[in-house]
Design an enzyme around this catalytic site. Structure first.
Site, PDB file in Angstrom:
ATOM      1  N   HIS A 197     -58.455  -1.012 -12.219  1.00  0.00           N
ATOM      2  CA  HIS A 197     -57.170  -0.683 -11.605  1.00  0.00           C
ATOM      3  C   HIS A 197     -57.267   0.362 -10.482  1.00  0.00           C
ATOM      4  O   HIS A 197     -56.459   1.305 -10.412  1.00  0.00           O
ATOM      5  CB  HIS A 197     -56.183  -0.191 -12.662  1.00  0.00           C
ATOM      6  CG  HIS A 197     -55.769  -1.252 -13.669  1.00  0.00           C
ATOM      7  ND1 HIS A 197     -55.750  -2.598 -13.378  1.00  0.00           N
ATOM      8  CD2 HIS A 197     -55.345  -1.145 -14.965  1.00  0.00           C
ATOM      9  CE1 HIS A 197     -55.334  -3.269 -14.444  1.00  0.00           C
ATOM     10  NE2 HIS A 197     -55.082  -2.424 -15.422  1.00  0.00           N
TER      11      HIS A 197
ATOM     12  N   HIS B  53     -47.798  -3.270 -13.091  1.00  0.00           N
ATOM     13  CA  HIS B  53     -48.262  -3.209 -14.485  1.00  0.00           C
ATOM     14  C   HIS B  53     -47.116  -2.880 -15.457  1.00  0.00           C
ATOM     15  O   HIS B  53     -47.268  -2.014 -16.323  1.00  0.00           O
ATOM     16  CB  HIS B  53     -49.377  -2.166 -14.592  1.00  0.00           C
ATOM     17  CG  HIS B  53     -50.337  -2.381 -15.709  1.00  0.00           C
ATOM     18  ND1 HIS B  53     -49.974  -2.304 -17.035  1.00  0.00           N
ATOM     19  CD2 HIS B  53     -51.661  -2.681 -15.713  1.00  0.00           C
ATOM     20  CE1 HIS B  53     -51.037  -2.525 -17.793  1.00  0.00           C
ATOM     21  NE2 HIS B  53     -52.069  -2.754 -17.014  1.00  0.00           N
TER      22      HIS B  53
ATOM     23  N   GLU C 157     -49.433  -9.588 -15.364  1.00  0.00           N
ATOM     24  CA  GLU C 157     -49.942  -9.008 -14.113  1.00  0.00           C
ATOM     25  C   GLU C 157     -50.413 -10.139 -13.213  1.00  0.00           C
ATOM     26  O   GLU C 157     -51.522 -10.637 -13.359  1.00  0.00           O
ATOM     27  CB  GLU C 157     -51.078  -8.047 -14.422  1.00  0.00           C
ATOM     28  CG  GLU C 157     -50.695  -6.910 -15.339  1.00  0.00           C
ATOM     29  CD  GLU C 157     -51.899  -6.343 -16.083  1.00  0.00           C
ATOM     30  OE1 GLU C 157     -52.816  -5.826 -15.447  1.00  0.00           O
ATOM     31  OE2 GLU C 157     -51.930  -6.437 -17.328  1.00  0.00           O
TER      32      GLU C 157
HETATM   33  C1  BGC Z   1     -56.068  -4.643 -18.658  1.00  0.00           C
HETATM   34  C2  BGC Z   1     -56.427  -4.029 -19.984  1.00  0.00           C
HETATM   35  C3  BGC Z   1     -56.318  -2.550 -19.850  1.00  0.00           C
HETATM   36  C4  BGC Z   1     -54.919  -2.208 -19.452  1.00  0.00           C
HETATM   37  C5  BGC Z   1     -54.774  -0.739 -19.265  1.00  0.00           C
HETATM   38  C6  BGC Z   1     -54.676  -4.255 -18.335  1.00  0.00           C
HETATM   39  O1  BGC Z   1     -54.360  -4.740 -17.082  1.00  0.00           O
HETATM   40  O2  BGC Z   1     -56.198  -6.027 -18.675  1.00  0.00           O
HETATM   41  O3  BGC Z   1     -57.723  -4.388 -20.357  1.00  0.00           O
HETATM   42  O4  BGC Z   1     -56.669  -1.896 -21.028  1.00  0.00           O
HETATM   43  O5  BGC Z   1     -54.591  -2.856 -18.283  1.00  0.00           O
HETATM   44  O6  BGC Z   1     -53.487  -0.393 -19.472  1.00  0.00           O
END
Ligand code: BGC
Length: 350
Positions: A106, A180, A315
């Site tokens: 991310h 998210h 997402e």
């Molecule tokens: C991911 C997860 C991750 C999470 C964090 C998601 O987008 O796929 O693996 O733990 O984000 O909040």
């Protein structure tokens, strides 16, 4: 249609942060802060007309600064994981921040979810429209190129929240932007009874670090088949390797049709409230994440303890680790191109 704004707080580096409230003619309300471009609340009616908040998050900026799992945030420059925080572009190897074990997740230690965006209201006749911009400097978190990003949030009178993503660069780079938000259409409890349909025949299986293996695998006859409405909890504890690796659902689904056409990606129905969420996008993939790593250590809005599966994320994105998989759609953006994607979250009742 109206937009109001309030002071939300000050970051540790002294930046002022605001909280905006977008309201449509139906009374639907979306709250957005320019810290991380975070959606802090979405209030929508249930089948009896009662408004309820359907996303996880915090009441205060301090909550987002100190106790967040990317709740409601804009994610960039690259949503999801890049193996070993490394990729090669035009013969140059770039090293990114490793903030998830040995991998990059991310956008790194300070991704787009943790920066203060410039913000302005855009006058529009039948939508409430807020535009956020952020210039990510060449080298930020290891990425090449100055990346100018514009994210536009639009609320319509049809109870649809549309998110338009645009980005331009002055050097070849990679981009993968998403939001998210963790949804819980009941507004409490877990999402295990939510019925989900995902418009995908295939997905990208992962290894133990949740990095795609490169395979595109059929969902048929597996617990990842959501081609017809199925409760999230119906098979989540099945003995299936991919579910064990991710402690539930945490997979990128390959959306039907490889084109950039805007189309339905997922539909979610919550039986007790009748609330329906339709997710549509121009993106080729969607990470369906069932909040597996929420562990009760975070207390959110209304003193709710966020236990495992308290919320789920849709997402919309390019596939994780695309720069290291030539068989995945490319995430490269060049100076003469514009990155452009749209995702919408539309609410109704059934
Ligand atoms: C991911 C997860 C991750 C999470 C964090 C998601 O987008 O796929 O693996 O733990 O984000 O909040």
């Amino acid at each position: 249609m109206k937009i109001t704004s309030d002071h939300f707080g000050v970051t540790s580096s002294g930046e002022e942060v605001q909280l905006f409230c977008l309201t449509n003619n139906q009374g639907m309300e979306v709250r957005i802060t320019n810290y991380g471009g975070i959606i802090t609340a979405i209030n929508v009616p249930d089948r009896d007309g009662n408004l309820g908040d359907v996303v996880l998050g915090h009441e205060t900026l301090e909550g987002y600064l100190n106790r967040s799992r990317y709740f409601g945030a804009l994610i960039g420059r690259y949503a999801n994981r890049i193996a070993h925080g490394r990729f090669c572009l035009n013969g140059i190897t770039y090293s990114l921040a490793k903030n998830n074990g040995e991998n990059h997740l991310h956008g790194g230690f300070k991704g787009f979810d943790k920066v203060v965006w410039s913000v302005r209201e855009i006058p529009a006749a039948d939508t409430a429209c807020l535009q956020l911009t952020y210039l990510s400097k060449d080298g930020e978190e290891g990425y090449p190129g100055n990346l100018e990003t514009i994210v536009t949030y639009l609320l319509t009178n049809g109870n649809e929240l549309r998110i338009d993503y645009q980005a331009t660069t002055d050097r070849d780079t990679i981009v993968n932007l998403t939001n998210h938000s963790y949804f819980n259409l009941a507004g409490s409890g877990t999402v295990l009874d939510h019925q989900v349909t995902i418009n995908a025949e295939t997905y990208t299986p992962v290894d133990k670090g949740l990095i795609p293996t490169g395979e595109i695998r059929s969902v048929r006859d597996t617990p990842l088949d959501f081609t017809s409405p199925t409760a999230i909890g119906a098979r989540i504890r099945d003995y299936y390797e991919q579910l064990r690796l991710a402690c539930g659902y945490d997979h990128n689904f390959v959306l039907r049709t490889g084109t950039q056409a805007f189309r339905n990606a997922a539909t979610v129905y919550e039986p007790t409230t009748g609330r329906v969420l339709e997710v549509s996008t121009t993106q080729p993939g969607m990470q369906f994440y069932s909040g597996n790593f929420l562990d009760g250590s975070i207390v959110g809005k209304g003193d709710r303890v966020y236990v495992k599966h308290s919320g789920c994320c849709f997402e919309t994105q390019h596939f994780p680790d695309s720069p290291n998989h030539p068989n995945f759609p490319s995430t490269v953006v060049k100076p003469n191109q514009e990155y452009r994607h749209t995702t919408s979250f539309k609410f109704s009742v059934a």
